[in-house]
Motif scaffolding. Structure first.
Motif, PDB file in Angstrom:
ATOM      1  N   CYS A 128     -44.349 -11.738  -8.432  1.00 55.64           N
ATOM      2  CA  CYS A 128     -43.880 -12.775  -7.270  1.00 55.64           C
ATOM      3  C   CYS A 128     -43.738 -14.255  -7.961  1.00 55.64           C
ATOM      4  CB  CYS A 128     -44.712 -12.664  -6.132  1.00 55.64           C
ATOM      5  SG  CYS A 128     -44.260 -13.922  -4.812  1.00 55.64           S
ATOM      6  N   SER A 129     -42.664 -14.822  -8.197  1.00 49.82           N
ATOM      7  CA  SER A 129     -42.765 -16.123  -8.666  1.00 49.82           C
ATOM      8  C   SER A 129     -43.482 -17.278  -7.450  1.00 49.82           C
ATOM      9  CB  SER A 129     -41.460 -16.473  -9.374  1.00 49.82           C
ATOM     10  OG  SER A 129     -40.457 -16.327  -8.322  1.00 49.82           O
ATOM     11  N   GLY A 130     -43.211 -16.901  -6.400  1.00 46.03           N
ATOM     12  CA  GLY A 130     -43.766 -17.733  -5.273  1.00 46.03           C
ATOM     13  C   GLY A 130     -45.273 -17.970  -5.345  1.00 46.03           C
ATOM     14  N   CYS A 131     -45.931 -16.891  -5.423  1.00 47.73           N
ATOM     15  CA  CYS A 131     -47.330 -17.075  -5.172  1.00 47.73           C
ATOM     16  C   CYS A 131     -48.179 -16.631  -6.693  1.00 47.73           C
ATOM     17  CB  CYS A 131     -48.028 -16.010  -4.091  1.00 47.73           C
ATOM     18  SG  CYS A 131     -47.528 -14.094  -4.383  1.00 47.73           S
ATOM     19  N   ARG A 132     -47.201 -16.548  -7.771  1.00 46.31           N
ATOM     20  CA  ARG A 132     -47.299 -16.099  -8.917  1.00 46.31           C
ATOM     21  C   ARG A 132     -48.709 -15.116  -9.215  1.00 46.31           C
ATOM     22  NH1 ARG A 132     -44.762 -19.024 -11.625  1.00 46.31           N
ATOM     23  NH2 ARG A 132     -45.505 -18.367 -13.820  1.00 46.31           N
ATOM     24  N   SER A 133     -48.305 -14.014  -8.464  1.00 46.71           N
ATOM     25  CA  SER A 133     -49.050 -12.892  -8.466  1.00 46.71           C
ATOM     26  C   SER A 133     -48.200 -11.621  -8.478  1.00 46.71           C
ATOM     27  CB  SER A 133     -50.103 -12.679  -7.194  1.00 46.71           C
ATOM     28  OG  SER A 133     -49.311 -12.194  -6.246  1.00 46.71           O
ATOM     29  N   ILE A 134     -49.103 -10.471  -9.187  1.00 52.18           N
ATOM     30  CA  ILE A 134     -48.426  -9.252  -8.976  1.00 52.18           C
ATOM     31  C   ILE A 134     -48.690  -8.490  -7.883  1.00 52.18           C
ATOM     32  CG2 ILE A 134     -48.067  -7.068 -10.275  1.00 52.18           C
ATOM     33  CD1 ILE A 134     -48.772  -8.810 -12.700  1.00 52.18           C
ATOM     34  N   ARG A 135     -47.603  -8.199  -7.117  1.00 50.88           N
ATOM     35  CA  ARG A 135     -47.644  -7.270  -5.960  1.00 50.88           C
ATOM     36  C   ARG A 135     -47.561  -5.798  -5.962  1.00 50.88           C
ATOM     37  NH1 ARG A 135     -50.563 -10.369  -2.801  1.00 50.88           N
ATOM     38  NH2 ARG A 135     -49.644  -9.133  -0.731  1.00 50.88           N
ATOM     39  N   PRO A 136     -48.034  -4.983  -5.337  1.00 49.76           N
ATOM     40  CA  PRO A 136     -47.777  -3.507  -5.748  1.00 49.76           C
ATOM     41  C   PRO A 136     -46.123  -3.253  -5.345  1.00 49.76           C
ATOM     42  CG  PRO A 136     -49.653  -3.836  -4.188  1.00 49.76           C
ATOM     43  CD  PRO A 136     -49.040  -5.094  -4.040  1.00 49.76           C
ATOM     44  N   LEU A 137     -45.641  -2.425  -6.135  1.00 50.21           N
ATOM     45  CA  LEU A 137     -44.434  -1.908  -5.978  1.00 50.21           C
ATOM     46  C   LEU A 137     -44.432  -0.311  -5.752  1.00 50.21           C
ATOM     47  CD1 LEU A 137     -41.543  -3.108  -6.241  1.00 50.21           C
ATOM     48  CD2 LEU A 137     -41.521  -2.566  -8.755  1.00 50.21           C
ATOM     49  N   PHE A 138     -45.143   0.281  -6.179  1.00 45.67           N
ATOM     50  CA  PHE A 138     -45.120   1.858  -5.951  1.00 45.67           C
ATOM     51  C   PHE A 138     -46.794   2.176  -5.711  1.00 45.67           C
ATOM     52  CE2 PHE A 138     -41.967   1.484  -9.031  1.00 45.67           C
ATOM     53  CZ  PHE A 138     -40.963   2.536  -8.608  1.00 45.67           C
ATOM     54  N   PRO A 139     -46.844   3.069  -4.816  1.00 45.87           N
ATOM     55  CA  PRO A 139     -48.468   3.735  -4.616  1.00 45.87           C
ATOM     56  C   PRO A 139     -48.744   3.833  -6.030  1.00 45.87           C
ATOM     57  CG  PRO A 139     -46.624   4.688  -3.311  1.00 45.87           C
ATOM     58  CD  PRO A 139     -45.987   3.886  -4.153  1.00 45.87           C
ATOM     59  N   HIS A 140     -49.867   3.389  -6.480  1.00 44.23           N
ATOM     60  CA  HIS A 140     -50.295   3.703  -7.801  1.00 44.23           C
ATOM     61  C   HIS A 140     -50.845   5.287  -8.201  1.00 44.23           C
ATOM     62  CE1 HIS A 140     -51.228   2.001 -11.748  1.00 44.23           C
ATOM     63  NE2 HIS A 140     -52.059   2.485 -11.677  1.00 44.23           N
ATOM     64  N   SER A 141     -50.302   5.703  -9.066  1.00 45.81           N
ATOM     65  CA  SER A 141     -50.610   7.031  -9.291  1.00 45.81           C
ATOM     66  C   SER A 141     -51.909   7.063 -10.537  1.00 45.81           C
ATOM     67  CB  SER A 141     -49.286   7.782 -10.189  1.00 45.81           C
ATOM     68  OG  SER A 141     -49.704   8.941 -10.843  1.00 45.81           O
ATOM     69  N   THR A 142     -52.848   7.836 -10.129  1.00 46.99           N
ATOM     70  CA  THR A 142     -53.786   7.911 -11.192  1.00 46.99           C
ATOM     71  C   THR A 142     -54.165   9.490 -11.154  1.00 46.99           C
ATOM     72  OG1 THR A 142     -55.604   7.934  -9.226  1.00 46.99           O
ATOM     73  CG2 THR A 142     -55.017   6.000 -10.434  1.00 46.99           C
ATOM     74  N   ALA A 143     -53.239  10.326 -10.517  1.00 47.12           N
ATOM     75  CA  ALA A 143     -53.644  11.904 -10.691  1.00 47.12           C
ATOM     76  C   ALA A 143     -53.292  12.354 -12.016  1.00 47.12           C
ATOM     77  CB  ALA A 143     -52.840  12.564  -9.586  1.00 47.12           C
ATOM     78  N   ILE A 144     -52.408  11.999 -12.615  1.00 40.90           N
ATOM     79  CA  ILE A 144     -51.813  12.329 -13.769  1.00 40.90           C
ATOM     80  C   ILE A 144     -52.018  11.728 -14.987  1.00 40.90           C
ATOM     81  CG2 ILE A 144     -49.879  13.036 -15.166  1.00 40.90           C
ATOM     82  CD1 ILE A 144     -48.394  13.441 -12.508  1.00 40.90           C
ATOM     83  N   ASP A 145     -53.029  12.075 -15.735  1.00 41.73           N
ATOM     84  CA  ASP A 145     -53.590  11.327 -17.050  1.00 41.73           C
ATOM     85  C   ASP A 145     -52.694  11.859 -18.230  1.00 41.73           C
ATOM     86  OD1 ASP A 145     -54.698  10.136 -19.153  1.00 41.73           O
ATOM     87  OD2 ASP A 145     -56.584  11.516 -19.217  1.00 41.73           O
ATOM     88  N   LEU A 146     -51.801  10.904 -18.801  1.00 39.17           N
ATOM     89  CA  LEU A 146     -50.837  10.986 -19.716  1.00 39.17           C
ATOM     90  C   LEU A 146     -51.715  11.292 -20.987  1.00 39.17           C
ATOM     91  CD1 LEU A 146     -48.120   8.535 -18.852  1.00 39.17           C
ATOM     92  CD2 LEU A 146     -48.504  10.757 -18.247  1.00 39.17           C
ATOM     93  N   GLY A 147     -52.745  10.964 -21.397  1.00 37.16           N
ATOM     94  CA  GLY A 147     -53.578  11.390 -22.444  1.00 37.16           C
ATOM     95  C   GLY A 147     -53.080  10.700 -23.712  1.00 37.16           C
ATOM     96  N   ILE A 148     -52.452   9.748 -23.625  1.00 32.88           N
ATOM     97  CA  ILE A 148     -52.128   8.928 -24.650  1.00 32.88           C
ATOM     98  C   ILE A 148     -52.381   7.294 -24.390  1.00 32.88           C
ATOM     99  CG2 ILE A 148     -50.117  10.680 -25.513  1.00 32.88           C
ATOM    100  CD1 ILE A 148     -48.028   8.652 -24.327  1.00 32.88           C
ATOM    101  N   PRO A 149     -52.258   6.506 -25.401  1.00 31.68           N
ATOM    102  CA  PRO A 149     -52.639   4.958 -25.109  1.00 31.68           C
ATOM    103  C   PRO A 149     -51.757   4.371 -24.222  1.00 31.68           C
ATOM    104  CG  PRO A 149     -52.951   5.445 -27.370  1.00 31.68           C
ATOM    105  CD  PRO A 149     -52.145   6.633 -26.863  1.00 31.68           C
ATOM    106  N   CYS A 150     -52.141   3.692 -23.447  1.00 27.49           N
ATOM    107  CA  CYS A 150     -51.289   2.754 -22.581  1.00 27.49           C
ATOM    108  C   CYS A 150     -50.980   1.366 -23.385  1.00 27.49           C
ATOM    109  CB  CYS A 150     -51.718   2.315 -21.167  1.00 27.49           C
ATOM    110  SG  CYS A 150     -50.790   1.281 -20.364  1.00 27.49           S
ATOM    111  N   LEU A 151     -49.737   1.125 -23.707  1.00 25.84           N
ATOM    112  CA  LEU A 151     -49.465  -0.138 -24.681  1.00 25.84           C
ATOM    113  C   LEU A 151     -49.297  -1.299 -23.695  1.00 25.84           C
ATOM    114  CD1 LEU A 151     -46.983   1.735 -27.011  1.00 25.84           C
ATOM    115  CD2 LEU A 151     -49.263   0.981 -27.419  1.00 25.84           C
ATOM    116  N   GLY A 152     -49.212  -1.150 -22.423  1.00 25.32           N
ATOM    117  CA  GLY A 152     -48.963  -2.165 -21.530  1.00 25.32           C
ATOM    118  C   GLY A 152     -48.543  -1.897 -20.420  1.00 25.32           C
ATOM    119  N   GLU A 153     -48.671  -2.913 -19.228  1.00 24.07           N
ATOM    120  CA  GLU A 153     -48.175  -2.749 -17.962  1.00 24.07           C
ATOM    121  C   GLU A 153     -47.050  -3.823 -17.581  1.00 24.07           C
ATOM    122  OE1 GLU A 153     -51.525  -2.522 -15.561  1.00 24.07           O
ATOM    123  OE2 GLU A 153     -51.893  -0.474 -16.177  1.00 24.07           O
ATOM    124  N   VAL A 154     -46.025  -3.727 -17.731  1.00 19.29           N
ATOM    125  CA  VAL A 154     -44.797  -4.643 -17.193  1.00 19.29           C
ATOM    126  C   VAL A 154     -44.401  -4.884 -15.654  1.00 19.29           C
ATOM    127  CG1 VAL A 154     -42.670  -5.590 -17.917  1.00 19.29           C
ATOM    128  CG2 VAL A 154     -43.996  -4.334 -19.706  1.00 19.29           C
TER     129      VAL A 154
END
Lengths: 136, 289
Positions: B221-247
């Protein structure tokens, strides 16, 4: 695929590939011992399968590109029209090095550039000038 | 009577020799490429192509020489993302001259050849049943691109893969073990599940799996300069490989993509910062290997 002369127990040699006919192919083999000849006739579906591999069928394989019935059929769509400009041998060599399916578009584009800039033949100098002109 | 294996060679066309020659031509053409990275997912619509282009911009901004091969032959988007709609295709000394963006990123895409109003059709001798031969034809086409483009000296050649878990692994295998793979997901169980399946398939391939990028990881959000949720965050599935970043999803980025422009290098831009972070991690990972 290989062919064996059962009587002579000898592998048959590929003699020639006839010009394609409605998507079919006729490949002639001869036994080097008894000179018996057979022809392998492919249906359009079989021809398509081989074409999809990007290989050429005929004696000499990679040396016979210009005679290849498959590429000949594919290139038919890019046959030069009457109003195309002549290309020098070196310029054509460059064109041959780009993917086959890109050539018609590359040819059309460079000839348009040449006409707009008063060139009557496509040579390496024209290709290099076009490259600079388009900032590539 | 002789059997197949008693006869040397093939039926006379030297098909194996032609395939080997093509492979050698591809190797010569790619000799100046330092790192090949395939950007895939398995899941469609997660932003593979967008991230491929933005990653290219970020690597380029860091001083790297970068090219992109759009391997999504049926749904090419890199030409539009690069703003290269009407670029001429020129034969150079070593093959097709790579069209480039204003910042110098080389882009090769079927989108430069086939207009968006048309689908990619192959001439066929056979009527119907194209599902039997079409995949083979597409790999031949991809090989023609790899062999026939003057890639030159590149630090990175990014390959934008088509969707589909099975296609991801097929393309990775085709590109060979020198190509590392980066996967893209969004933070939903649905997407992570499909990407997990791709990872399982890729573990059997010879390619190095660098990690994954979580795209649309919230709304910037460029208005409040924060990142708001877009999806219900998934933690159930561990992909087992490094996360290179969250965009995070950024409407400005979406608009820039439609215009075929790079996201402005705004130090405060959350999406751009995230993409720069991904580029840094990718670079340190491949250079450290």
């Amino acid at each position: 695929m290989k062919f064996l002369c059962v009587l002579c127990d000898q592998p048959m040699k590929l003699l020639e590939v006839a010009p394609p006919d409605r998507g079919t192919l006729s490949v002639v083999y001869e036994c080097p011992e008894c000179a018996h000849r057979i022809a392998m006739l492919t249906n359009p579906f079989e021809t398509q399968m081989v074409t999809s591999l990007g290989v050429q069928i005929g004696p000499g394989g990679e040396q016979s590109e210009s005679k290849c019935p498959f590429s000949g059929m594919v290139q038919g769509a890019s046959a030069p029209a009457d109003d195309t400009l002549p290309w020098s041998g070196k310029a054509l060599e460059r064109l041959e090095r780009v993917p086959e399916f890109v050539r018609p578009m590359a040819r059309t584009g460079i000839e348009r550039y040449a006409r707009e800039n008063g060139f009557r033949e496509i040579d390496e100098q024209v290709l290099d000038r076009a490259k600079s002109f388009f900032g590539m | 009577m002789k059997s197949y294996f008693d006869i040397n060679g093939d039926g006379g066309s030297n098909v194996v020799g032609q395939v080997v020659a093509k492979r050698e031509q591809i190797a010569r053409s790619l000799a100046g490429v330092k790192h090949m990275l395939a950007i895939g997912s398995g899941k469609g619509g997660v932003g593979k192509s967008t991230l491929t282009m933005q990653l290219a911009h970020a690597l380029r901004a860091a001083g790297a020489t970068v090219g992109i091969l759009d391997a999504d032959l049926n749904g090419p988007s890199q030409a539009r993302l690069a703003g290269l709609g009407a670029t001429p295709l020129l034969p150079g000394r070593e093959g097709l001259v790579m069209p480039r963006t204003a910042s110098g990123i080389g882009v090769v895409s079927m989108g430069l050849i086939v207009p968006e109003s048309k689908s990619l059709d192959f001439e066929s001798f056979a009527e119907g049943d194209s599902f039997v031969w079409r995949a083979t034809k597409e790999f031949t086409l991809l090989g023609d691109f790899l062999a026939g483009v003057a890639w030159g000296e590149l630090d990175y050649l990014l390959v934008d893969l088509p969707p589909g878990a099975e296609r991801t692994v097929q393309y990775a295998e085709f590109l060979g073990s020198q190509t590392a793979v980066v996967l893209v997901t969004i933070p939903s169980d649905l997407s992570r599940g499909v990407v997990s399946r791709s990872i399982a398939a890729l573990r059997k391939a010879p390619n190095r799996l660098l990690g994954y990028i979580e795209n649309m990881s919230g709304y910037a959000c460029s208005g409040c300069r924060s990142i708001r949720p877009l999806f219900p965050h998934s933690t159930a599935i561990d992909l087992g490989i490094p996360c290179l970043g969250e965009v995070p999803f950024d409407p400005d980025l979406a608009a820039a993509c439609d215009r075929g422009e790079a996201l402005p290098e705004d130090a405060a831009g959350m999406a751009w910062q995230a993409i720069r972070g991904v580029a840094d991690r990718v670079h340190s990972t491949v250079e450290g290997s």
